[in-house]
Design a protein around this motif. Sequence first.
Motif, mmCIF file in Angstrom:
data_model
loop_
_atom_site.group_PDB
_atom_site.id
_atom_site.type_symbol
_atom_site.label_atom_id
_atom_site.label_comp_id
_atom_site.label_asym_id
_atom_site.label_seq_id
_atom_site.Cartn_x
_atom_site.Cartn_y
_atom_site.Cartn_z
ATOM 1 N N PRO A 274 0.730 -1.047 -0.064
ATOM 2 C CA PRO A 274 -0.009 0.027 -0.253
ATOM 3 C C PRO A 274 0.873 1.352 -0.036
ATOM 4 O O PRO A 274 0.442 2.365 -0.370
ATOM 5 N N LYS A 275 2.002 1.178 0.231
ATOM 6 C CA LYS A 275 3.044 2.375 0.247
ATOM 7 C C LYS A 275 3.475 2.487 -1.133
ATOM 8 O O LYS A 275 4.146 3.760 -1.354
ATOM 9 N N ALA A 276 3.500 1.626 -2.084
ATOM 10 C CA ALA A 276 4.160 1.739 -3.263
ATOM 11 C C ALA A 276 3.351 2.739 -4.045
ATOM 12 O O ALA A 276 1.964 2.965 -4.034
ATOM 13 N N THR A 277 4.038 3.005 -5.099
ATOM 14 C CA THR A 277 3.397 3.969 -6.119
ATOM 15 C C THR A 277 3.423 3.465 -7.586
ATOM 16 O O THR A 277 2.472 3.903 -8.402
ATOM 17 N N VAL A 278 4.179 2.461 -7.753
ATOM 18 C CA VAL A 278 4.157 1.476 -8.848
ATOM 19 C C VAL A 278 4.597 0.142 -8.612
ATOM 20 O O VAL A 278 4.914 -0.086 -7.444
ATOM 21 N N TRP A 279 3.474 -0.578 -9.270
ATOM 22 C CA TRP A 279 3.363 -2.057 -8.867
ATOM 23 C C TRP A 279 3.779 -2.909 -10.136
ATOM 24 O O TRP A 279 3.036 -3.109 -11.037
ATOM 25 N N PRO A 280 5.118 -3.323 -10.128
ATOM 26 C CA PRO A 280 5.545 -4.268 -11.330
ATOM 27 C C PRO A 280 5.247 -5.621 -11.153
ATOM 28 O O PRO A 280 5.204 -6.147 -10.185
ATOM 29 N N THR A 281 5.237 -6.411 -12.483
ATOM 30 C CA THR A 281 5.047 -7.834 -12.587
ATOM 31 C C THR A 281 5.530 -8.002 -13.792
ATOM 32 O O THR A 281 5.629 -7.170 -14.955
ATOM 33 N N THR A 282 5.989 -9.291 -13.999
ATOM 34 C CA THR A 282 6.525 -9.831 -15.410
ATOM 35 C C THR A 282 5.379 -11.128 -15.574
ATOM 36 O O THR A 282 5.271 -11.817 -14.620
ATOM 37 N N VAL A 283 4.970 -11.044 -16.624
ATOM 38 C CA VAL A 283 3.748 -12.213 -16.978
ATOM 39 C C VAL A 283 4.181 -13.064 -18.264
ATOM 40 O O VAL A 283 4.895 -12.413 -18.986
ATOM 41 N N ASP A 284 4.162 -14.288 -18.192
ATOM 42 C CA ASP A 284 4.358 -15.049 -19.408
ATOM 43 C C ASP A 284 3.267 -15.527 -20.299
ATOM 44 O O ASP A 284 2.115 -16.160 -19.605
ATOM 45 N N VAL A 285 3.008 -14.870 -21.371
ATOM 46 C CA VAL A 285 2.055 -14.989 -22.166
ATOM 47 C C VAL A 285 2.202 -16.054 -23.350
ATOM 48 O O VAL A 285 1.761 -15.932 -24.421
ATOM 49 N N THR A 286 2.694 -17.242 -22.697
ATOM 50 C CA THR A 286 3.069 -18.417 -23.740
ATOM 51 C C THR A 286 1.694 -18.599 -24.392
ATOM 52 O O THR A 286 0.427 -18.665 -24.100
ATOM 53 N N PRO A 287 1.898 -18.749 -25.736
ATOM 54 C CA PRO A 287 0.708 -18.962 -26.920
ATOM 55 C C PRO A 287 -0.079 -19.953 -26.439
ATOM 56 O O PRO A 287 -1.541 -19.963 -26.742
ATOM 57 N N ASP A 288 0.299 -21.294 -25.839
ATOM 58 C CA ASP A 288 -0.597 -22.211 -25.342
ATOM 59 C C ASP A 288 -1.813 -22.082 -24.442
ATOM 60 O O ASP A 288 -2.376 -22.736 -24.069
ATOM 61 N N VAL A 289 -1.337 -21.070 -23.537
ATOM 62 C CA VAL A 289 -2.037 -20.652 -22.482
ATOM 63 C C VAL A 289 -3.192 -19.957 -22.977
ATOM 64 O O VAL A 289 -3.157 -18.744 -23.386
ATOM 65 N N ALA A 290 -4.434 -20.287 -22.564
ATOM 66 C CA ALA A 290 -5.793 -19.841 -23.108
ATOM 67 C C ALA A 290 -6.253 -18.790 -21.888
ATOM 68 O O ALA A 290 -6.715 -19.684 -20.885
ATOM 69 N N PRO A 291 -6.182 -17.603 -21.833
ATOM 70 C CA PRO A 291 -6.814 -17.042 -20.686
ATOM 71 C C PRO A 291 -8.078 -16.983 -20.301
ATOM 72 O O PRO A 291 -8.886 -16.926 -21.594
#
Length: 130
Positions: free
Chosen positions: A52-69
């Motif tokens: 809650p103290k942050a001003t930027v929330w980073p992440t890295t996601v793997d959008v592998t083609p075989d994954v159907a969101p």
Amino acid sequence: MSPEDRNPVHGYGAASVGVELSECTPDDAASVLAVLCAAYPSDRVEGEAPDPKATVWPTTVDVTPDVAPPARTSSLSGPVTADLQGGPQALSRLRATLDAAFAVEEVSTTSGDQEQVQHLRLTTATGHAA
């Protein structure tokens, strides 16, 4: 898998996208991160509360083609700024997931030799309660 999917992109794998959320509340950041974590493997633990103290929330996601969101919508109390960085195909996959969950306005896009940076504004999609 195409050649673009196998080649790494400046610090990210070809199927990885760096995401930075900002200019929003921690709860809204948590809503966007929940959508991303439900759809793709990421460096965040599903259900992890943003600092809650942050001003930027980073992440890295793997959008592998075989994954159907999964189709998942989410409401936000206000706009969220999302900066995405990765290869064009990976960004396209992630963008489709964001488009399904939120109203997405593209503020700007910068293209490099092998990567793009997209600056987006996310809001609650019409028809979803805030």
